[in-house]
Design a protein around this motif. Structure first.
Motif, PDB file in Angstrom:
ATOM      1  N   MET A  33       0.093  10.046 -17.512  1.00 40.29           N
ATOM      2  CA  MET A  33       0.292  10.349 -16.098  1.00 40.29           C
ATOM      3  C   MET A  33       1.621   9.756 -15.668  1.00 40.29           C
ATOM      4  SD  MET A  33      -2.429   7.747 -14.215  1.00 40.29           S
ATOM      5  CE  MET A  33      -3.731   7.920 -15.433  1.00 40.29           C
ATOM      6  N   LEU A  34       2.214  10.326 -14.650  1.00 36.61           N
ATOM      7  CA  LEU A  34       3.447   9.796 -14.091  1.00 36.61           C
ATOM      8  C   LEU A  34       3.140   8.519 -13.323  1.00 36.61           C
ATOM      9  CD1 LEU A  34       4.907  13.148 -12.805  1.00 36.61           C
ATOM     10  CD2 LEU A  34       5.925  11.747 -14.602  1.00 36.61           C
ATOM     11  N   THR A  35       4.038   7.566 -13.391  1.00 40.34           N
ATOM     12  CA  THR A  35       3.864   6.330 -12.642  1.00 40.34           C
ATOM     13  C   THR A  35       5.233   5.875 -12.139  1.00 40.34           C
ATOM     14  OG1 THR A  35       2.806   4.141 -12.673  1.00 40.34           O
ATOM     15  CG2 THR A  35       4.050   4.776 -14.652  1.00 40.34           C
ATOM     16  N   GLY A  36       5.318   4.681 -11.564  1.00 37.21           N
ATOM     17  CA  GLY A  36       6.589   4.165 -11.081  1.00 37.21           C
ATOM     18  C   GLY A  36       7.179   4.994  -9.957  1.00 37.21           C
ATOM     19  N   LEU A  37       8.510   5.032  -9.894  1.00 40.82           N
ATOM     20  CA  LEU A  37       9.193   5.733  -8.809  1.00 40.82           C
ATOM     21  C   LEU A  37       8.912   7.233  -8.820  1.00 40.82           C
ATOM     22  CD1 LEU A  37      12.671   3.941  -8.749  1.00 40.82           C
ATOM     23  CD2 LEU A  37      10.831   3.749  -7.056  1.00 40.82           C
ATOM     24  N   ALA A  38       8.751   7.817 -10.002  1.00 43.12           N
ATOM     25  CA  ALA A  38       8.441   9.248 -10.073  1.00 43.12           C
ATOM     26  C   ALA A  38       7.126   9.544  -9.353  1.00 43.12           C
ATOM     27  CB  ALA A  38       8.370   9.694 -11.531  1.00 43.12           C
ATOM     28  N   GLY A  89       0.347  19.930  -9.497  1.00 41.30           N
ATOM     29  CA  GLY A  89      -0.079  20.283 -10.845  1.00 41.30           C
ATOM     30  C   GLY A  89       0.197  19.224 -11.895  1.00 41.30           C
ATOM     31  N   LEU A  90       0.608  18.030 -11.474  1.00 40.29           N
ATOM     32  CA  LEU A  90       0.936  16.954 -12.408  1.00 40.29           C
ATOM     33  C   LEU A  90      -0.030  15.786 -12.250  1.00 40.29           C
ATOM     34  CD1 LEU A  90       4.797  16.962 -11.896  1.00 40.29           C
ATOM     35  CD2 LEU A  90       3.640  17.459 -14.055  1.00 40.29           C
ATOM     36  N   PRO A  91      -0.393  15.111 -13.352  1.00 36.64           N
ATOM     37  CA  PRO A  91      -1.225  13.909 -13.243  1.00 36.64           C
ATOM     38  C   PRO A  91      -0.371  12.725 -12.787  1.00 36.64           C
ATOM     39  CG  PRO A  91      -0.676  14.320 -15.545  1.00 36.64           C
ATOM     40  CD  PRO A  91      -0.077  15.454 -14.760  1.00 36.64           C
ATOM     41  N   VAL A  92      -0.779  12.088 -11.710  1.00 33.33           N
ATOM     42  CA  VAL A  92       0.024  11.031 -11.083  1.00 33.33           C
ATOM     43  C   VAL A  92      -0.825   9.785 -10.912  1.00 33.33           C
ATOM     44  CG1 VAL A  92       1.406  10.435  -9.058  1.00 33.33           C
ATOM     45  CG2 VAL A  92       1.358  12.800  -9.870  1.00 33.33           C
ATOM     46  N   ALA A  93      -0.262   8.633 -11.213  1.00 37.07           N
ATOM     47  CA  ALA A  93      -0.974   7.368 -11.042  1.00 37.07           C
ATOM     48  C   ALA A  93      -1.255   7.125  -9.565  1.00 37.07           C
ATOM     49  CB  ALA A  93      -0.154   6.214 -11.604  1.00 37.07           C
ATOM     50  N   PRO A  94      -2.395   6.487  -9.240  1.00 42.34           N
ATOM     51  CA  PRO A  94      -2.657   6.132  -7.838  1.00 42.34           C
ATOM     52  C   PRO A  94      -1.581   5.175  -7.330  1.00 42.34           C
ATOM     53  CG  PRO A  94      -4.236   5.074  -9.318  1.00 42.34           C
ATOM     54  CD  PRO A  94      -3.462   6.040 -10.149  1.00 42.34           C
ATOM     55  N   VAL A  95      -1.422   5.135  -6.023  1.00 38.93           N
ATOM     56  CA  VAL A  95      -0.305   4.401  -5.419  1.00 38.93           C
ATOM     57  C   VAL A  95      -0.233   2.936  -5.858  1.00 38.93           C
ATOM     58  CG1 VAL A  95       0.599   3.512  -3.222  1.00 38.93           C
ATOM     59  CG2 VAL A  95       0.016   5.934  -3.455  1.00 38.93           C
ATOM     60  N   PRO A  96      -1.335   2.143  -5.846  1.00 44.96           N
ATOM     61  CA  PRO A  96      -1.185   0.731  -6.232  1.00 44.96           C
ATOM     62  C   PRO A  96      -0.621   0.546  -7.633  1.00 44.96           C
ATOM     63  CG  PRO A  96      -3.273   1.081  -5.116  1.00 44.96           C
ATOM     64  CD  PRO A  96      -2.701   2.441  -5.371  1.00 44.96           C
ATOM     65  N   ARG A  97      -1.114   1.350  -8.592  1.00 44.42           N
ATOM     66  CA  ARG A  97      -0.611   1.227  -9.961  1.00 44.42           C
ATOM     67  C   ARG A  97       0.846   1.680 -10.051  1.00 44.42           C
ATOM     68  NH1 ARG A  97      -1.745  -0.192 -15.567  1.00 44.42           N
ATOM     69  NH2 ARG A  97       0.418  -0.071 -16.237  1.00 44.42           N
ATOM     70  N   GLY A 122       2.338   3.614   5.782  1.00 43.70           N
ATOM     71  CA  GLY A 122       2.175   5.051   5.612  1.00 43.70           C
ATOM     72  C   GLY A 122       0.751   5.475   5.341  1.00 43.70           C
ATOM     73  N   GLY A 123      -0.178   4.510   5.297  1.00 42.24           N
ATOM     74  CA  GLY A 123      -1.582   4.831   5.099  1.00 42.24           C
ATOM     75  C   GLY A 123      -1.945   5.222   3.685  1.00 42.24           C
ATOM     76  N   HIS A 124      -1.113   4.859   2.708  1.00 36.91           N
ATOM     77  CA  HIS A 124      -1.394   5.228   1.325  1.00 36.91           C
ATOM     78  C   HIS A 124      -2.504   4.387   0.703  1.00 36.91           C
ATOM     79  CE1 HIS A 124       2.039   7.972   0.971  1.00 36.91           C
ATOM     80  NE2 HIS A 124       2.747   7.076   1.637  1.00 36.91           N
ATOM     81  N   CYS A 125      -2.565   3.105   1.058  1.00 33.80           N
ATOM     82  CA  CYS A 125      -3.583   2.226   0.478  1.00 33.80           C
ATOM     83  C   CYS A 125      -3.639   0.926   1.281  1.00 33.80           C
ATOM     84  CB  CYS A 125      -3.290   1.932  -0.998  1.00 33.80           C
ATOM     85  SG  CYS A 125      -1.672   1.198  -1.309  1.00 33.80           S
ATOM     86  N   GLU A 126      -4.634   0.116   0.956  1.00 35.27           N
ATOM     87  CA  GLU A 126      -4.804  -1.180   1.618  1.00 35.27           C
ATOM     88  C   GLU A 126      -3.968  -2.253   0.918  1.00 35.27           C
ATOM     89  OE1 GLU A 126      -6.349  -1.498   4.360  1.00 35.27           O
ATOM     90  OE2 GLU A 126      -7.330   0.463   4.402  1.00 35.27           O
ATOM     91  N   GLU A 133      -2.951  -5.142  -8.089  1.00 35.08           N
ATOM     92  CA  GLU A 133      -2.159  -4.567  -9.177  1.00 35.08           C
ATOM     93  C   GLU A 133      -0.948  -5.441  -9.504  1.00 35.08           C
ATOM     94  OE1 GLU A 133      -2.461  -2.219 -11.323  1.00 35.08           O
ATOM     95  OE2 GLU A 133      -4.349  -1.404 -10.597  1.00 35.08           O
ATOM     96  N   LEU A 134      -0.299  -5.984  -8.473  1.00 38.17           N
ATOM     97  CA  LEU A 134       0.844  -6.869  -8.722  1.00 38.17           C
ATOM     98  C   LEU A 134       0.401  -8.125  -9.464  1.00 38.17           C
ATOM     99  CD1 LEU A 134       2.659  -6.623  -5.270  1.00 38.17           C
ATOM    100  CD2 LEU A 134       3.330  -5.504  -7.401  1.00 38.17           C
ATOM    101  N   ASN A 135      -0.763  -8.631  -9.101  1.00 36.30           N
ATOM    102  CA  ASN A 135      -1.298  -9.818  -9.768  1.00 36.30           C
ATOM    103  C   ASN A 135      -1.636  -9.495 -11.222  1.00 36.30           C
ATOM    104  OD1 ASN A 135      -2.140 -12.515  -9.823  1.00 36.30           O
ATOM    105  ND2 ASN A 135      -4.264 -11.946  -9.404  1.00 36.30           N
ATOM    106  N   ARG A 136      -2.265  -8.337 -11.446  1.00 33.93           N
ATOM    107  CA  ARG A 136      -2.623  -7.922 -12.804  1.00 33.93           C
ATOM    108  C   ARG A 136      -1.376  -7.795 -13.676  1.00 33.93           C
ATOM    109  NH1 ARG A 136      -1.546  -4.024 -15.413  1.00 33.93           N
ATOM    110  NH2 ARG A 136      -0.669  -2.967 -13.593  1.00 33.93           N
TER     111      ARG A 136
END
Length: 276
Positions: A33-38, A89-97, A122-126, A133-136
């Motif tokens: 899946m895509l992650t990071g800035l993409a 149509g692309l698999p994308v990582a959830p926002v925290p990851r 922006g209401g994407h996540c808590e 995720e940052l701690n992990r």
């Protein structure tokens, strides 16, 4: 091109925005899946570069995959596999990851702060999901990330407070005393509260804690305060920002029920209410 070869070269990526992401996902093929800035760009983050401006595309793959980064694709390995979101149509990582993977490669404090703040505003996540995720990813040892997290938590609390005001107003609850400290007369400080109805001895406390290494200590302190107040006859309603965002009507019902039940309870101990 044989995609199963670990060192297979990646053909030049077309400079047509999302098409570049499709090529990157195709490089890793299954279980990716895509992650990071993409990923953040596809999640429509204003503070992330548009797809056509991202030179190096991060793809998340399971830790055991034999796949190496190339000039255009950075392979990020996942021990825990998140549930992808499909965008265009692309698999994308959830926002925290996606945020954690983006931040791991960024040294610009301003960019990191803008990305983390937008995740909440922006209401994407808590905020808690981001900090987990940052701690992990062991990123909370970097000073510029810690500073950005402090801004993130402040933004999250501000938004939660605004929603609490909205809940009282929209659902016709009596006006409480906002942001107060309670003390026993001539005695110790009992703690701060986001809202308090003195006639009914009902309090609301927003739980905007974020999971960090010292979280157990913070939780113990919170629990002690709550138990102490309840021994004094004060009903404490615990509300998280997520509950306020997703089920405000239910939270209003909980508070209204606590206010209506006040007449059936023993009178609370007298406490001094001070502005916080």
């Amino acid at each position: 091109m044989n995609h199963n070869t670990p060192n297979a070269p990646l053909s030049p990526l077309p400079h047509t925005g999302v098409d570049r992401f499709r090529e990157a996902v195709g490089y890793a093929r299954s279980e990716t899946m895509l992650t990071g800035l993409a990923a953040l760009s596809l999640h429509r983050f204003a503070s992330a570069p548009p797809p056509g401006m991202i030179d190096r595309v991060d793809v998340l793959v399971p830790r055991t995959r034999r796949l190496r980064s190339t000039g255009q694709v950075r392979v990020v390995r996942a021990t825990e596999w998140p549930q992808p979101v499909e965008i265009d149509g692309l698999p994308v990582a959830p926002v925290p990851r996606a945020l954690a993977d983006a931040v791991s490669a960024l040294s610009d404090a301003g960019v990191v702060r803008r990305l983390l703040t937008e995740a909440v505003s922006g209401g994407h996540c808590e905020p808690g999901a981001v900090v987990r995720e940052l701690n992990r990813a062991r990123l909370l040892t970097r000073p510029h990330v810690v500073d950005a997290v402090d801004a993130l938590l402040a933004e999250g609390r501000s938004i939660a407070e605004e929603r609490l005001y909205e809940m009282v107003r929209e659902f016709g609850l009596p006006d409480p005393l906002w942001n107060v400290d309670l003390r026993l007369p001539g005695g110790p400080h009992l703690g701060g509260l986001d809202a308090y109805w003195p006639d009914q001895a009902v309090a609301v406390e927003l739980d905007t804690r974020a999971p960090r290494q010292e979280d157990d200590a913070l939780w113990s302190e919170y629990t002690r305060k709550r138990e102490h107040l309840e021994r004094l006859g004060i009903t404490v309603v615990h509300i998280t920002p997520r509950k306020l965002r997703e089920a405000m009507d239910q939270q209003a019902t909980v508070v209204r029920t606590a206010l209506m039940a006040a007449s059936d309870r023993q009178p609370a101990a007298y406490v001094v209410v001070l502005p916080r």
